[in-house]
Design an enzyme around this catalytic site. Structure first.
Site, PDB file in Angstrom:
ATOM      1  N   ASP A  54     -14.984   7.739  -3.391  1.00  0.00           N
ATOM      2  CA  ASP A  54     -14.782   8.827  -4.063  1.00  0.00           C
ATOM      3  C   ASP A  54     -14.672   9.537  -5.080  1.00  0.00           C
ATOM      4  O   ASP A  54     -13.786   8.791  -5.488  1.00  0.00           O
ATOM      5  CB  ASP A  54     -13.927   9.868  -2.849  1.00  0.00           C
ATOM      6  CG  ASP A  54     -14.283  11.267  -2.258  1.00  0.00           C
ATOM      7  OD1 ASP A  54     -14.642  11.676  -3.146  1.00  0.00           O
ATOM      8  OD2 ASP A  54     -14.322  11.553  -1.624  1.00  0.00           O
ATOM      9  N   CYS A  75       1.264  -1.307   0.098  1.00  0.00           N
ATOM     10  CA  CYS A  75      -0.241  -0.043   0.600  1.00  0.00           C
ATOM     11  C   CYS A  75       0.794   1.081   0.272  1.00  0.00           C
ATOM     12  O   CYS A  75       2.300   0.960  -0.227  1.00  0.00           O
ATOM     13  CB  CYS A  75      -1.059  -0.106   0.951  1.00  0.00           C
ATOM     14  SG  CYS A  75       0.028  -0.063   2.844  1.00  0.00           S
ATOM     15  N   ARG A  82      -3.281  -0.848   5.041  1.00  0.00           N
ATOM     16  CA  ARG A  82      -3.787  -1.607   4.897  1.00  0.00           C
ATOM     17  C   ARG A  82      -2.901  -3.189   4.457  1.00  0.00           C
ATOM     18  O   ARG A  82      -3.718  -3.968   4.890  1.00  0.00           O
ATOM     19  CB  ARG A  82      -4.029  -1.371   3.688  1.00  0.00           C
ATOM     20  CG  ARG A  82      -5.511   0.244   3.671  1.00  0.00           C
ATOM     21  CD  ARG A  82      -5.863   0.763   2.183  1.00  0.00           C
ATOM     22  NE  ARG A  82      -4.602   1.294   1.340  1.00  0.00           N
ATOM     23  CZ  ARG A  82      -4.418   2.084   0.822  1.00  0.00           C
ATOM     24  NH1 ARG A  82      -4.966   1.843  -0.300  1.00  0.00           N
ATOM     25  NH2 ARG A  82      -3.334   3.283   0.184  1.00  0.00           N
TER      26      ARG A  82
END
Length: 302
Positions: free
Chosen positions: A124, A8, A14
């Site tokens: 998003d 990540c 993550r």
């Protein structure tokens, strides 16, 4: 030995979490002696740091311990060392594809490529690297039909249309209440269930997409082209409130007549057919917010 690397941006939440879950699964399968795993970052911003406290808490609740992990940046030799490199997002993928020697690019994949049982996705629009619209387009192009809701600070109609045209099921403008987001997610995940390649089902009705036939407890009804397109849209987005503008855009496209009356007319046709079939689903109207297909109890009507 098979070697797997999780990557990540910072290697503090993550990727160490993903690697810890993977390591647990490997142990449960008694494959520790044949599978090795590790994690790394694309950047050096957090090298040497412990995992984010929130990640540690989330792992601890699930019986995982990552407190001894220390962040590191991916090294050039990792591309040759590892057999599979799983990245957390599109930006990570693009970054590593640029940095990897040509002969090792085939090893780099999105982690979510192997996750086919998720219920919904939230995107998003303003994401770093690849924006949400592009991720949405690629998801749909790959044949993924999972419900997707777009989050954005943009409130212009053109922005909403772009997201819906790209394949989003719903659109939520920032700022928003967490309760509203959760309610919309619940509505999306109650959406149509694919019975097989040519059949959709909501409540006690089925839509045969090959023959344009709507089937219910009391029989079946053949749908005209526009009726079918409208019903398919409702069933694929069951529980989601869709504005009239979206219905016109997706069903009539550039041929859409002026005014919303045509949508109301075709919805009236579908309502009559649903009633005739003894369906336990109705097309509900919400003032100034559009229409939605809902499963109802008893004799409730739209």
């Amino acid at each position: 030995m098979i070697k797997v690397l999780f990557v990540c941006t910072g290697n503090i939440c993550r990727s160490p979490t993903a690697e810890a879950i993977f390591r647990k699964k490997v142990a449960e399968a008694k494959l520790d002696d044949v599978i090795f795993s590790d994690s790394a970052a694309t950047s050096g911003h957090h090298v040497g740091e412990t995992p984010d406290v929130r990640a540690q808490l989330a792992c601890r609740k699930r019986g995982l311990d990552i407190k001894e992990h220390r962040a590191r940046e991916i090294a050039p030799e990792d591309f040759a060392k590892f057999d599979l490199i799983l990245v957390m997002d599109w930006e990570n993928l693009t970054d590593l594809q640029h940095r990897s020697p040509p002969q090792f690019k085939h090893k780099i994949h999105l982690l979510m490529r192997y996750a086919n049982d998720y219920d919904a996705a939230i995107l998003d629009i303003m994401m770093p690297g690849m924006d949400g619209i592009e991720v949405l387009k690629r998801t749909r192009a790959a044949g993924k039909r999972l419900p997707i809701i777009m989050l954005t600070a943009k409130s212009e109609v053109s922005d909403k249309v772009e997201g819906l045209d790209a394949g989003a099921n719903d659109y939520l403008t920032k700022p928003f209440a967490a309760k509203e987001l959760l309610a919309r997610i619940r509505a999306m995940t109650r959406a149509a269930t694919a019975i097989d390649a040519t059949t959709l089902g909501v409540g006690n009705v089925r839509l045969d997409t090959a023959s344009y036939t709507l089937v219910g407890p009391l029989g079946e009804e053949h749908l005209a082209n526009r009726e079918f397109q409208l019903m398919e849209l409702f069933m694929r987005n069951a529980g989601t409130r869709m504005p009239t503008e979206r219905l016109m855009l997706e069903v009539w496209g550039e041929d859409a007549p002026e005014g919303a009356n045509v949508v109301w007319v075709y919805i009236s046709y579908l309502r009559k057919k649903l009633t005739a079939l003894g369906a336990n689903v109705v097309i509900r109207a919400s003032r100034n917010q559009g229409y939605s297909l809902e499963v109802v109890e008893g004799d409730e009507q739209a």
